[in-house]
Design a protein around this motif. Structure first.
Motif, PDB file in Angstrom:
ATOM      1  N   ILE A   1       1.044  -1.285   0.016  1.00  0.00           N
ATOM      2  CA  ILE A   1      -0.004  -0.212  -0.144  1.00  0.00           C
ATOM      3  C   ILE A   1       0.883   1.387   0.097  1.00  0.00           C
ATOM      4  O   ILE A   1       1.658   1.416   0.803  1.00  0.00           O
ATOM      5  N   VAL A   2       0.662   2.073  -0.953  1.00  0.00           N
ATOM      6  CA  VAL A   2       1.277   3.426  -1.243  1.00  0.00           C
ATOM      7  C   VAL A   2       0.550   4.712  -1.051  1.00  0.00           C
ATOM      8  O   VAL A   2      -0.558   4.592  -1.371  1.00  0.00           O
ATOM      9  N   ILE A   3       1.264   5.641  -0.776  1.00  0.00           N
ATOM     10  CA  ILE A   3       0.532   6.845  -0.994  1.00  0.00           C
ATOM     11  C   ILE A   3       1.525   7.878  -1.969  1.00  0.00           C
ATOM     12  O   ILE A   3       2.566   7.886  -1.958  1.00  0.00           O
ATOM     13  N   ILE A   4       0.689   8.383  -2.708  1.00  0.00           N
ATOM     14  CA  ILE A   4       1.378   9.009  -3.766  1.00  0.00           C
ATOM     15  C   ILE A   4       0.969  10.633  -3.712  1.00  0.00           C
ATOM     16  O   ILE A   4      -0.111  11.178  -3.597  1.00  0.00           O
ATOM     17  N   ILE A   5       2.016  11.546  -3.629  1.00  0.00           N
ATOM     18  CA  ILE A   5       2.011  13.032  -3.069  1.00  0.00           C
ATOM     19  C   ILE A   5       2.681  13.930  -4.183  1.00  0.00           C
ATOM     20  O   ILE A   5       3.768  13.609  -4.547  1.00  0.00           O
ATOM     21  N   SER A   6       2.051  14.911  -4.532  1.00  0.00           N
ATOM     22  CA  SER A   6       2.638  15.886  -5.317  1.00  0.00           C
ATOM     23  C   SER A   6       2.554  17.200  -4.686  1.00  0.00           C
ATOM     24  O   SER A   6       1.686  17.488  -3.775  1.00  0.00           O
ATOM     25  N   TYR A   7       3.461  17.985  -5.015  1.00  0.00           N
ATOM     26  CA  TYR A   7       3.611  19.326  -4.346  1.00  0.00           C
ATOM     27  C   TYR A   7       3.711  20.389  -5.212  1.00  0.00           C
ATOM     28  O   TYR A   7       4.252  20.157  -6.371  1.00  0.00           O
ATOM     29  N   GLY A   8       3.207  21.629  -4.835  1.00  0.00           N
ATOM     30  CA  GLY A   8       3.304  22.711  -5.752  1.00  0.00           C
ATOM     31  C   GLY A   8       4.101  23.972  -4.908  1.00  0.00           C
ATOM     32  O   GLY A   8       3.743  23.976  -3.706  1.00  0.00           O
ATOM     33  N   TYR A   9       4.557  24.968  -5.537  1.00  0.00           N
ATOM     34  CA  TYR A   9       4.904  26.367  -5.050  1.00  0.00           C
ATOM     35  C   TYR A   9       3.899  27.319  -5.301  1.00  0.00           C
ATOM     36  O   TYR A   9       3.269  27.330  -6.020  1.00  0.00           O
ATOM     37  N   MET A  10       3.753  28.138  -4.032  1.00  0.00           N
ATOM     38  CA  MET A  10       2.692  28.966  -4.052  1.00  0.00           C
ATOM     39  C   MET A  10       2.981  30.085  -3.192  1.00  0.00           C
ATOM     40  O   MET A  10       3.703  29.836  -2.193  1.00  0.00           O
ATOM     41  N   ASP A  11       2.633  31.412  -3.111  1.00  0.00           N
ATOM     42  CA  ASP A  11       2.628  32.313  -2.535  1.00  0.00           C
ATOM     43  C   ASP A  11       2.095  32.089  -1.137  1.00  0.00           C
ATOM     44  O   ASP A  11       1.184  31.279  -1.006  1.00  0.00           O
ATOM     45  N   PHE A  12       2.952  32.507   0.102  1.00  0.00           N
ATOM     46  CA  PHE A  12       2.333  32.392   1.302  1.00  0.00           C
ATOM     47  C   PHE A  12       0.948  32.495   1.649  1.00  0.00           C
ATOM     48  O   PHE A  12       0.155  31.623   2.179  1.00  0.00           O
ATOM     49  N   GLU A  13       0.399  33.527   1.245  1.00  0.00           N
ATOM     50  CA  GLU A  13      -0.976  33.950   1.384  1.00  0.00           C
ATOM     51  C   GLU A  13      -1.965  33.111   0.731  1.00  0.00           C
ATOM     52  O   GLU A  13      -3.033  32.549   1.017  1.00  0.00           O
ATOM     53  N   GLU A  14      -1.549  32.760  -0.684  1.00  0.00           N
ATOM     54  CA  GLU A  14      -2.343  31.811  -1.661  1.00  0.00           C
ATOM     55  C   GLU A  14      -2.380  30.406  -0.887  1.00  0.00           C
ATOM     56  O   GLU A  14      -3.498  29.843  -0.963  1.00  0.00           O
ATOM     57  N   ALA A  15      -1.344  30.116  -0.325  1.00  0.00           N
ATOM     58  CA  ALA A  15      -1.201  28.685   0.365  1.00  0.00           C
ATOM     59  C   ALA A  15      -2.149  28.598   1.659  1.00  0.00           C
ATOM     60  O   ALA A  15      -2.690  27.435   1.702  1.00  0.00           O
ATOM     61  N   LYS A  16      -2.523  29.690   2.238  1.00  0.00           N
ATOM     62  CA  LYS A  16      -3.332  29.665   3.308  1.00  0.00           C
ATOM     63  C   LYS A  16      -4.886  29.185   2.932  1.00  0.00           C
ATOM     64  O   LYS A  16      -5.619  28.696   3.886  1.00  0.00           O
ATOM     65  N   ALA A  17      -5.139  29.436   1.673  1.00  0.00           N
ATOM     66  CA  ALA A  17      -6.436  29.246   1.074  1.00  0.00           C
ATOM     67  C   ALA A  17      -6.345  27.905   0.329  1.00  0.00           C
ATOM     68  O   ALA A  17      -7.590  27.473  -0.196  1.00  0.00           O
ATOM     69  N   HIS A  18      -5.365  27.457  -0.153  1.00  0.00           N
ATOM     70  CA  HIS A  18      -5.401  26.268  -0.871  1.00  0.00           C
ATOM     71  C   HIS A  18      -5.979  24.962  -0.557  1.00  0.00           C
ATOM     72  O   HIS A  18      -5.835  24.677   0.763  1.00  0.00           O
ATOM     73  N   LYS A  19      -6.480  24.237  -1.270  1.00  0.00           N
ATOM     74  CA  LYS A  19      -7.213  23.203  -0.953  1.00  0.00           C
ATOM     75  C   LYS A  19      -6.582  22.086  -1.916  1.00  0.00           C
ATOM     76  O   LYS A  19      -6.879  21.870  -3.055  1.00  0.00           O
ATOM     77  N   PRO A  20      -5.937  21.118  -1.384  1.00  0.00           N
ATOM     78  CA  PRO A  20      -5.021  20.065  -2.310  1.00  0.00           C
ATOM     79  C   PRO A  20      -6.306  19.100  -2.785  1.00  0.00           C
ATOM     80  O   PRO A  20      -7.399  18.995  -2.145  1.00  0.00           O
ATOM     81  N   SER A  21      -6.032  18.477  -3.769  1.00  0.00           N
ATOM     82  CA  SER A  21      -6.899  17.214  -4.397  1.00  0.00           C
ATOM     83  C   SER A  21      -6.442  16.133  -3.786  1.00  0.00           C
ATOM     84  O   SER A  21      -5.483  15.642  -3.796  1.00  0.00           O
ATOM     85  N   LEU A  22      -7.598  15.528  -3.143  1.00  0.00           N
ATOM     86  CA  LEU A  22      -7.412  14.355  -2.192  1.00  0.00           C
ATOM     87  C   LEU A  22      -8.323  13.242  -2.900  1.00  0.00           C
ATOM     88  O   LEU A  22      -9.303  13.363  -3.069  1.00  0.00           O
ATOM     89  N   VAL A  23      -7.499  12.010  -2.911  1.00  0.00           N
ATOM     90  CA  VAL A  23      -8.297  11.003  -3.884  1.00  0.00           C
ATOM     91  C   VAL A  23      -8.232   9.546  -2.878  1.00  0.00           C
ATOM     92  O   VAL A  23      -6.927   9.512  -2.377  1.00  0.00           O
ATOM     93  N   PHE A  24      -9.179   8.900  -2.386  1.00  0.00           N
ATOM     94  CA  PHE A  24      -9.093   8.034  -1.462  1.00  0.00           C
ATOM     95  C   PHE A  24      -9.788   6.628  -2.451  1.00  0.00           C
ATOM     96  O   PHE A  24     -11.067   6.580  -2.182  1.00  0.00           O
ATOM     97  N   PRO A  25      -9.077   6.039  -3.222  1.00  0.00           N
ATOM     98  CA  PRO A  25      -9.752   4.863  -3.939  1.00  0.00           C
ATOM     99  C   PRO A  25     -10.205   3.650  -3.146  1.00  0.00           C
ATOM    100  O   PRO A  25      -9.760   3.766  -2.021  1.00  0.00           O
ATOM    101  N   ASP A  26     -10.821   2.677  -3.664  1.00  0.00           N
ATOM    102  CA  ASP A  26     -11.166   1.549  -3.056  1.00  0.00           C
ATOM    103  C   ASP A  26      -9.941   0.622  -3.125  1.00  0.00           C
ATOM    104  O   ASP A  26      -9.020   0.989  -3.590  1.00  0.00           O
TER     105      ASP A  26
END
Length: 116
Positions: free
Chosen positions: A84-109
């Motif tokens: 079982i693995v978890i796959i994560i990607s990251y991105g760079y953004m402005d500090f203020e933008e990051a406060k409101a950022h909502k990542p895409s989260l996927v929970f497959p079966d």
């Protein structure tokens, strides 16, 4: 200031293949890629829940609807089929933008299929 934050996560997918004699990467079902907002060739971190291994590689699109999660090349030495693995990607953004950022989260079966 720019900071790096989690952009996307595919949580707890099962490794379906490990191909040592292949140019390095991870092959991911395109349905999972789309849902997680992950692009071909994007850099990702792989966390193996079975043995604690962590690695970084890039994504190759896999056939849609197959649930394929295949670690290729040297990364194949850090997983076993069925892990079982978890796959994560990251991105760079402005500090203020990051406060409101909502990542895409996927929970497959348990078969790496999207839950609808």
């Amino acid at each position: 200031m720019m900071i790096q934050v989690m952009k996307s996560k595919i949580h707890r997918v099962r490794v379906t293949q490990a191909e040592l004699n292949y140019v390095g990467s991870i092959t991911i079902d395109e349905d999972l890629m789309d849902e997680a907002n992950i692009l071909a060739n994007e850099r990702v971190q792989i966390v193996n829940n079975n043995n604690g291994a962590r690695l970084e590689t890039y994504v190759i699109p896999g056939e849609r609807g197959t649930g394929i999660i295949c670690l290729n090349g040297a990364a194949a030495r850090l997983v076993q089929v069925g892990d079982i693995v978890i796959i994560i990607s990251y991105g760079y953004m402005d500090f203020e933008e990051a406060k409101a950022h909502k990542p895409s989260l996927v929970f497959p079966d348990e078969n790496n299929k999207l839950i609808k």
